[in-house]
Design a protein around this motif. Structure first.
Motif, PDB file in Angstrom:
ATOM      1  N   SER A   1       0.838  -1.188   0.000  1.00 38.86           N
ATOM      2  CA  SER A   1       0.000   0.000   0.000  1.00 38.86           C
ATOM      3  C   SER A   1       0.879   1.246   0.000  1.00 38.86           C
ATOM      4  CB  SER A   1      -0.905   0.001   1.239  1.00 38.86           C
ATOM      5  OG  SER A   1      -1.543   1.249   1.369  1.00 38.86           O
TER       6      SER A   1
ATOM      7  N   TYR B   1      -5.921   7.186  12.300  1.00 39.67           N
ATOM      8  CA  TYR B   1      -6.402   7.366  10.939  1.00 39.67           C
ATOM      9  C   TYR B   1      -6.351   8.838  10.534  1.00 39.67           C
ATOM     10  CZ  TYR B   1      -8.013   2.565  10.559  1.00 39.67           C
ATOM     11  OH  TYR B   1      -8.064   1.197  10.478  1.00 39.67           O
TER      12      TYR B   1
ATOM     13  N   CYS C   1       1.206  -1.274  10.680  1.00 46.96           N
ATOM     14  CA  CYS C   1       1.963  -0.820  11.845  1.00 46.96           C
ATOM     15  C   CYS C   1       2.759  -1.977  12.435  1.00 46.96           C
ATOM     16  CB  CYS C   1       1.024  -0.247  12.911  1.00 46.96           C
ATOM     17  SG  CYS C   1       0.227   1.299  12.403  1.00 46.96           S
TER      18      CYS C   1
ATOM     19  N   CYS D   1      -6.109   5.127   5.303  1.00 44.04           N
ATOM     20  CA  CYS D   1      -4.795   5.752   5.503  1.00 44.04           C
ATOM     21  C   CYS D   1      -4.644   6.129   6.971  1.00 44.04           C
ATOM     22  CB  CYS D   1      -4.641   6.994   4.629  1.00 44.04           C
ATOM     23  SG  CYS D   1      -4.810   6.667   2.862  1.00 44.04           S
ATOM     24  N   TRP D   2      -3.485   5.864   7.506  1.00 42.41           N
ATOM     25  CA  TRP D   2      -3.251   6.110   8.933  1.00 42.41           C
ATOM     26  C   TRP D   2      -1.782   6.411   9.177  1.00 42.41           C
ATOM     27  CZ3 TRP D   2      -4.740   1.337   6.946  1.00 42.41           C
ATOM     28  CH2 TRP D   2      -3.741   0.378   6.881  1.00 42.41           C
ATOM     29  N   HIS D   3      -1.516   6.926  10.372  1.00 45.81           N
ATOM     30  CA  HIS D   3      -0.159   7.092  10.869  1.00 45.81           C
ATOM     31  C   HIS D   3       0.031   6.124  12.023  1.00 45.81           C
ATOM     32  CE1 HIS D   3       0.252  10.622   8.405  1.00 45.81           C
ATOM     33  NE2 HIS D   3      -0.780  11.216   8.998  1.00 45.81           N
ATOM     34  N   CYS D   4       1.217   5.591  12.173  1.00 48.33           N
ATOM     35  CA  CYS D   4       1.521   4.674  13.273  1.00 48.33           C
ATOM     36  C   CYS D   4       2.214   5.444  14.387  1.00 48.33           C
ATOM     37  CB  CYS D   4       2.422   3.530  12.794  1.00 48.33           C
ATOM     38  SG  CYS D   4       1.663   2.490  11.516  1.00 48.33           S
TER      39      CYS D   4
ATOM     40  N   LYS E   1      -2.713   2.609  15.366  1.00 50.33           N
ATOM     41  CA  LYS E   1      -3.033   3.429  14.202  1.00 50.33           C
ATOM     42  C   LYS E   1      -3.761   4.702  14.615  1.00 50.33           C
ATOM     43  CE  LYS E   1      -3.655  -0.489  11.005  1.00 50.33           C
ATOM     44  NZ  LYS E   1      -4.631  -1.181  10.141  1.00 50.33           N
TER      45      LYS E   1
ATOM     46  N   CYS F   1      -0.386   4.099   0.583  1.00 49.36           N
ATOM     47  CA  CYS F   1      -1.019   5.027   1.514  1.00 49.36           C
ATOM     48  C   CYS F   1      -0.468   4.818   2.912  1.00 49.36           C
ATOM     49  CB  CYS F   1      -2.529   4.823   1.506  1.00 49.36           C
ATOM     50  SG  CYS F   1      -3.422   5.952   2.589  1.00 49.36           S
ATOM     51  N   SER F   2      -0.556   3.599   3.430  1.00 46.94           N
ATOM     52  CA  SER F   2      -0.079   3.315   4.783  1.00 46.94           C
ATOM     53  C   SER F   2       0.364   1.866   4.864  1.00 46.94           C
ATOM     54  CB  SER F   2      -1.180   3.575   5.824  1.00 46.94           C
ATOM     55  OG  SER F   2      -1.588   4.924   5.799  1.00 46.94           O
TER      56      SER F   2
END
Length: 529
Positions: free
Chosen positions: A228, A242, A234, A249-252, A240, A230-231
């Motif tokens: 992916s 979002y 993790c 899509c997310w940040h860890c 996550k 996008c993300s």
């Protein structure tokens, strides 16, 4: 797909296609490099038996019941059929149809999803047949019960239909009113350099997915699956967050030192309970090993060795007393109180073994009661001795009358009363606050298994009364330090025993607080010796 090629983005996307566009030549023809790697879900449809033969034999003349068949014929053969109506489409055809044109497998492509049309028609046919059989009781045509036909009634019969369609597949509706869930998983791949083809790589049948991963190839010569953009997933120990407005899509972010990711919600970190820490994978909380004084440790072995030596010496002295029980020396020393004193010293050494056991409720009860009791026995005997000597010599200065309560029986009663006070204190304490083995967490990484009285200063309840006996006994020892030489036992009690014990008890609390049961064990052995 042409826009992808114009943007030089060929190979940058992995497509998931619906049955609306993915397997159609309109999309893939001329755009093969852009469509390569597409995975698509297609409803599984089998050929309807006899339909191709039927359709290929149709002509405008024998298919008058279909008013749009002429338009199809003109579009298919690119000609104007004689006497046909003018339409927005056929005016462009200059050539007239000969009426000799015929449909064939070479010039006709059939829709692959015809089975669903056939099943839909047959479903209504079976529903109407069952409805007619029940409401009209075999009468031909529509009976009064079906005039007008109720949609709700038709739906009731429609949900119950079950038949084998013209394709040979079984058909029925499920509890939700849906038809059979049968899908093919198809994949557009480059079977060899420059040649592309739709390949069936799996199927979904009635809730069960079967997928042949070895057949899936997103790029020729590149068997690895796309990631992916996008993300990425993790890592362990991360949760996550979002992106606002996005579900894919997310940040860890890292969970803190003593947190793990929530087992049911991957967007949350949860703190491990007291007594647990995250495991190496940071996926779950694991118990911190219990810490307590073990009988195999150096402290415990040393304490038990000293205690065993003290027990042997105490038993030896007791044996000497018993052997010479009726001699003047033993009788003059107050043999009854001497036996009580030796018993108290023996108990002090025996308590050591309770202090090095793994804490349990029962062991904590023995420790709580025994620690104060054995000291009370020792100091009650010493206090009774020094009190007896002090009363004898104080009375001797004033009168020749023998003081009261100096007989052996009286001394034992006084000593028993003094010990009974400690028993009462311990009994009330145990009833008010029952002894328990608990886990204590001085720091986040510690898990100490201790008795509840070791956590706070409540253990001093057991030592308060023995300390009082020590102080009073020391006062009597000071008052009787100048008695005649022939009665110098009190002098030894004062100089050798009580002064030393007072110094030792000044260290007892700090040692006991810092070393828990070990401090009490070692100090007790010191002054018992």
């Amino acid at each position: 797909m042409r826009a992808v090629r114009r943007s030089n983005a060929t190979g940058s996307f992995s497509w998931i296609g619906s049955d609306g566009w993915s397997a159609r030549s309109l999309v893939s023809d001329g755009n093969e490099p852009e469509v390569e790697g597409t995975l698509s879900v297609q409803p599984q449809a089998n050929p309807v038996r006899g339909f191709e033969e039927y359709f290929l034999n149709l002509t405008v003349e024998n298919n008058r019941r279909n008013p749009w068949f002429v338009e199809f014929w003109e579009d298919h053969f690119h000609c104007r059929y004689p006497n046909s109506s003018r339409t927005p489409y056929n005016h462009k055809y200059k050539r007239a149809c000969t009426t000799k044109e015929r449909l064939s497998r070479h010039n006709t492509a059939f829709e692959g999803q015809l089975q669903f049309v056939s099943d839909a028609v047959l479903a209504f046919a079976h529903a109407f047949r069952e409805m007619h059989r029940e409401l009209c009781h075999g009468l031909p045509g529509l009976c009064e019960a079906m005039r007008p036909t109720s949609g709700h009634e038709v739906l009731k019969y429609l949900r119950k239909v079950s038949f084998q369609g013209l394709s040979g597949d079984k058909f029925r509706f499920d509890a939700n009113g849906d038809g059979p869930a049968r899908y093919n998983i198809i994949h557009f791949k480059q079977v060899r350099a420059g040649r592309y083809q739709w390949v069936r790589v799996g199927e979904y049948m009635e809730g069960e997915l079967i997928l042949n991963m070895s057949e899936i190839q997103f790029k020729l010569g590149q068997p690895q699956l796309p990631e992916s953009v996008c993300s990425l997933p993790c890592s362990q120990g991360q949760a996550k967050k979002y992106v606002e407005g996005e579900s894919c899509c997310w940040h860890c972010f890292n969970c803190t030192q003593y947190q793990v990711r929530h087992p049911l919600d991957e967007t949350q970190c949860v703190a491990c309970p007291q007594g647990t820490v995250p495991d190496h994978a940071r996926s779950r909380c694991q118990d911190i090993p219990e810490v307590f004084l073990r009988a195999t440790s150096g402290w415990a072995i040393g304490a038990m060795s000293l205690s065993a030596t003290g027990i042997l010496l105490t038993l030896f002295v007791g044996g000497v007393f018993l052997r010479h029980n009726d001699t003047p020396v033993v009788r003059a020393s107050g043999r009854e109180l001497s036996y009580v004193l030796l018993t108290g010293i023996l108990l002090c050494y025996c308590v050591t073994f309770a202090l090095v056991l793994r804490p349990t409720d029962a062991v904590c009860g023995v420790q709580r009661f025994g620690a104060g009791f054995c000291f009370a026995v020792v100091y009650a005997a010493l206090l009774t001795k020094t009190n007896r000597i002090a009363r004898i010599f104080n009375a001797g200065r004033r009168t020749a009358k023998r003081p009261s309560f100096i007989s052996p029986r009286s001394q034992l009663l006084i000593c028993s009363f003094l010990v009974g006070v400690q028993v009462l204190i311990n009994g009330v304490w145990i009833l008010v606050s029952p002894p328990r083995a608990v886990h204590h967490y001085p720091t986040r990484d510690d898990n100490h298994l201790v008795c509840s009285s070791h956590i706070d200063a409540s253990y001093m309840i057991a030592f308060g009364y023995p300390i009082l006996l020590i102080v009073v006994c020391t006062v009597y020892a000071v008052l009787t330090r100048k008695i005649p030489e022939a009665f110098n036992e009190s002098k030894y009690i004062g100089d050798f025993t009580m002064y030393t014990i007072c110094m030792i008890w000044l260290e007892l609390v700090s040692l006991y607080a810092s070393l828990s049961g070990v401090g009490l064990t070692l100090v007790g052995e010191g002054y018992c010796s």
